[in-house]
Write an enzyme that holds these catalytic residues in place. Sequence first.
Site, mmCIF file in Angstrom:
data_model
loop_
_atom_site.group_PDB
_atom_site.id
_atom_site.type_symbol
_atom_site.label_atom_id
_atom_site.label_comp_id
_atom_site.label_asym_id
_atom_site.label_seq_id
_atom_site.Cartn_x
_atom_site.Cartn_y
_atom_site.Cartn_z
ATOM 1 N N LYS A 33 34.180 43.358 38.852
ATOM 2 C CA LYS A 33 35.089 42.776 37.330
ATOM 3 C C LYS A 33 34.251 41.944 36.388
ATOM 4 O O LYS A 33 34.408 41.731 35.252
ATOM 5 C CB LYS A 33 35.999 41.849 38.209
ATOM 6 C CG LYS A 33 35.527 40.406 38.778
ATOM 7 C CD LYS A 33 36.665 39.604 39.228
ATOM 8 C CE LYS A 33 36.245 38.385 39.939
ATOM 9 N NZ LYS A 33 35.238 37.687 39.131
ATOM 10 N N THR A 34 33.329 41.107 36.821
ATOM 11 C CA THR A 34 32.354 40.261 36.026
ATOM 12 C C THR A 34 31.732 41.389 34.951
ATOM 13 O O THR A 34 31.564 41.158 33.806
ATOM 14 C CB THR A 34 31.268 39.664 36.735
ATOM 15 O OG1 THR A 34 31.784 38.910 37.779
ATOM 16 C CG2 THR A 34 30.384 38.729 35.814
ATOM 17 N N ASP A 225 39.436 35.089 33.951
ATOM 18 C CA ASP A 225 38.736 35.381 35.124
ATOM 19 C C ASP A 225 39.582 34.919 36.274
ATOM 20 O O ASP A 225 40.039 33.891 36.134
ATOM 21 C CB ASP A 225 37.328 35.123 35.149
ATOM 22 C CG ASP A 225 36.553 35.557 36.356
ATOM 23 O OD1 ASP A 225 37.027 36.763 36.912
ATOM 24 O OD2 ASP A 225 35.434 35.401 36.516
ATOM 25 N N GLU A 226 39.603 35.645 37.235
ATOM 26 C CA GLU A 226 39.953 35.087 38.629
ATOM 27 C C GLU A 226 41.507 34.588 38.295
ATOM 28 O O GLU A 226 42.031 33.438 38.805
ATOM 29 C CB GLU A 226 39.486 33.994 39.254
ATOM 30 C CG GLU A 226 38.076 34.186 39.558
ATOM 31 C CD GLU A 226 37.602 35.347 40.620
ATOM 32 O OE1 GLU A 226 38.737 35.852 41.119
ATOM 33 O OE2 GLU A 226 36.580 35.552 40.967
ATOM 34 N N GLN A 256 42.955 38.251 46.966
ATOM 35 C CA GLN A 256 41.950 37.135 47.069
ATOM 36 C C GLN A 256 42.448 35.785 46.590
ATOM 37 O O GLN A 256 41.521 35.047 46.078
ATOM 38 C CB GLN A 256 40.526 37.606 46.306
ATOM 39 C CG GLN A 256 39.927 38.771 46.871
ATOM 40 C CD GLN A 256 38.358 38.988 46.320
ATOM 41 O OE1 GLN A 256 37.530 38.423 46.594
ATOM 42 N NE2 GLN A 256 38.387 40.065 45.504
ATOM 43 N N ARG A 617 32.676 39.704 51.628
ATOM 44 C CA ARG A 617 31.490 39.066 51.099
ATOM 45 C C ARG A 617 30.216 39.967 51.597
ATOM 46 O O ARG A 617 28.983 39.564 50.801
ATOM 47 C CB ARG A 617 31.091 37.534 51.598
ATOM 48 C CG ARG A 617 32.217 36.448 51.173
ATOM 49 C CD ARG A 617 32.299 36.651 49.778
ATOM 50 N NE ARG A 617 33.716 37.350 49.452
ATOM 51 C CZ ARG A 617 33.948 38.024 48.336
ATOM 52 N NH1 ARG A 617 33.069 37.671 47.265
ATOM 53 N NH2 ARG A 617 35.112 38.741 48.225
#
Length: 767
Positions: A33-34, A225-226, A256, A617
């Site tokens: 996504k980044t 973002d997020e 998430q 993770r």
Amino acid sequence: MDNILKDLSPIQQDAVRQTDGPVLVIAGAGSGKTRVLTYKIAWLLEQGVQSRNILALTFTNKAAREMKDRIERLMKPEITRSLWMGTFHSLFSRILRRESQAIGYKQTFTIYDTDDTKSLIKSILHDMRLDDDIYPVGEVLRRISSAKNQLITPESYKANSEWMAVDESSRRQEMCNIYIMYANRCRNAGAMDFDDLLLNTYLLFQKNPDILRRYQDQFQYILVDEYQDTNYSQYSIVNMLAKARRNLCVVGDDSQSIYSFRGARIENILNFRNDYPEYKLFKLEQNYRSTQTIVEAANSLILKNQTRIPKTIWSAKETGDLVEVVQSLTDQEEGFFISNRILDTHLREQADFKDFVVLYRTHSQSRIIEEACRKQNIPYKIYGSISFYQRKEIKDILAYFRLILNHSDDESLKRVINYPARGIGKTTVDRLGEAAMQGECSIWTVLGDPAGHVPQFNRGTCEKLQQFRHLIEEFSALTDTVDAYDMAMQVVRTTGILEEYRFDRTPEGLSKFENIEQLINGIKEFVDQEYAEEEEVYLRSMDLFMQDVSLMTDQDNEKPEDRNKVSLMTIHSAKGLEFEYVFIAGVEEELFPSQFSSGSAREIEEERRLFYVAITRAMKRVIITLAKTRYRWGNLVDCRPSRFLREIDPKYLKTAGPSRSSISGRSMEDELEEETQQTSRPVRPPVRRIIPVSSKSVGKPVVVENFEPDDPASIQSGMMVTHPRFGNGKVLQIEGDGTNRMATVFFKDAGNKQLLLKFARLKIING
């Protein structure tokens, strides 16, 4: 630019090219996504959009920095110079400083951190003569923060019957007045806390349509973002800014969403299609981080959540190892297993220590793991421990800087007025505070004429106070002519702070002196960086440094010597990070899911999302650990494997245990199977649990024996009920119908809880 886009997958390319209109990018864990956000901004710049017309909002300075660095590698740095990219708090504080006149603040307003806020609340409770057992500082802070995040001002709080009713039922009738006094004290001190940066930005735009229009015109493209982590105030401000052009791109993953305790609302991402019916949806479903087994195990878990956006995450990497589940006899043995496995893998596979992380649900679990690592000489770093900028000697110096920039900052003034010691005692400071409160002014104003405000002061005391005031004024006169480094050196030398620690040869003294040196080095690095705003270069002043440092987080201050250490952190702290080897410790009922979750479907789903985050993770290997017995509140209690373990498809698991790993002689597979059978029964068997109910009853847990809940349909508003975990409470409100009936219950020791009645297990005390 098309040549660069060839490095993206087809779906990533589509998401990048869709620039106009509302866009929702659902980005699974490890799906890049980044990368998509970075290339989308670069694409906009390539299409001729000016950098000042792009607003990119993140949740950490680290994420913003990484994105900006990547963009600068794709584009010329001068093209990106005026890009508005950073955290919500940093960019909104920038807007507030620009528009400070419109909200009645000076540009140099102070930003209070949590310690400052708690100190101010303590002062208010003292002045109002309120019992801090009834009004714990932490609870007052949470209540005020929650109100601000829901855009409830002190004035509207008083008019909100629901909030006032909750305060009444919890015997905290003065909460509203505390909030009003807190807001007044902050304004008089020219200070805002973190929540104010959001609330005041919203109020600025709401009350000044012309200012809102100016920023709507400037920010032609908005990226967030997020998005699943946004709270109501962030959501509202973003929608205000995006309303005119509707060029809003939000990126996130509902699976998430783990920060509801901070006010995050998963509904913001789930309801995006309702807010923007013309939206375009892109799903990034390929995980580039983890092995196929890790991805499939995580998928099988998160499928159990009902509230989610459907997606199928997949990986093209190798199949990889099964997820290990290792049960130890005790929590001590669990710690030693983890440290032994880390050391063994480090030696056998030549893995760096930085490739390992141990994740846990609560900070308290770190002690045993830390002791085990220390005994094995394994270097480790605990995240969430005291941050560099929270150390006393650093906070003292920063308080000087804050007072120099904002004379009305009473909290900073009280901190440094006698540091280093200059003969101004606590009684004098208390009298200054009382005089300021009576005169409805700042302590700084009182220092202008101490004898006039406090007749009890003798000539010697007045001279000391005026000398201190004169010292700060001399520093303030330099703010527009020297940079932050020169100002800092003036302060630490002239005040005597350097001399305070220079000749202290104790380990503590040497450490403090080195920390001050590190602060000065950091300020020098800050000054040496180029700073530009709207294409004009400015002096790197103390004001700018304090704006930066007020919004720092632990991960922004990582030292080089911490880079090859095993990381120990809560799962919440691990969001956005990745490691080769992930240990998830203490995966037991009452610990994970947390004993403080109510058992409602909503809270259990968030706990499950937290476990999903922990698993994802990992790049190479996941090891889940649990114990059969663990000390809680001084009692050795039996532990049961977490329900989440049986929700992972068993074909992705490998269960094991070190020596002496079973108390009863049964395997862990048997125990998990028994847990599954128990939860599939229509009526749960009676249970006996040990539950701590408050800090005052440590060591005296409540025992709930043979607890039998009442029919959920019989629970009504106004009833007194009891819960096997939270104790006695009152039903404040009932919402919904049938199986969706939700109760808001106030528990004396646990506060307000929202419970889905079909899962809540409530027993009626009286009708």
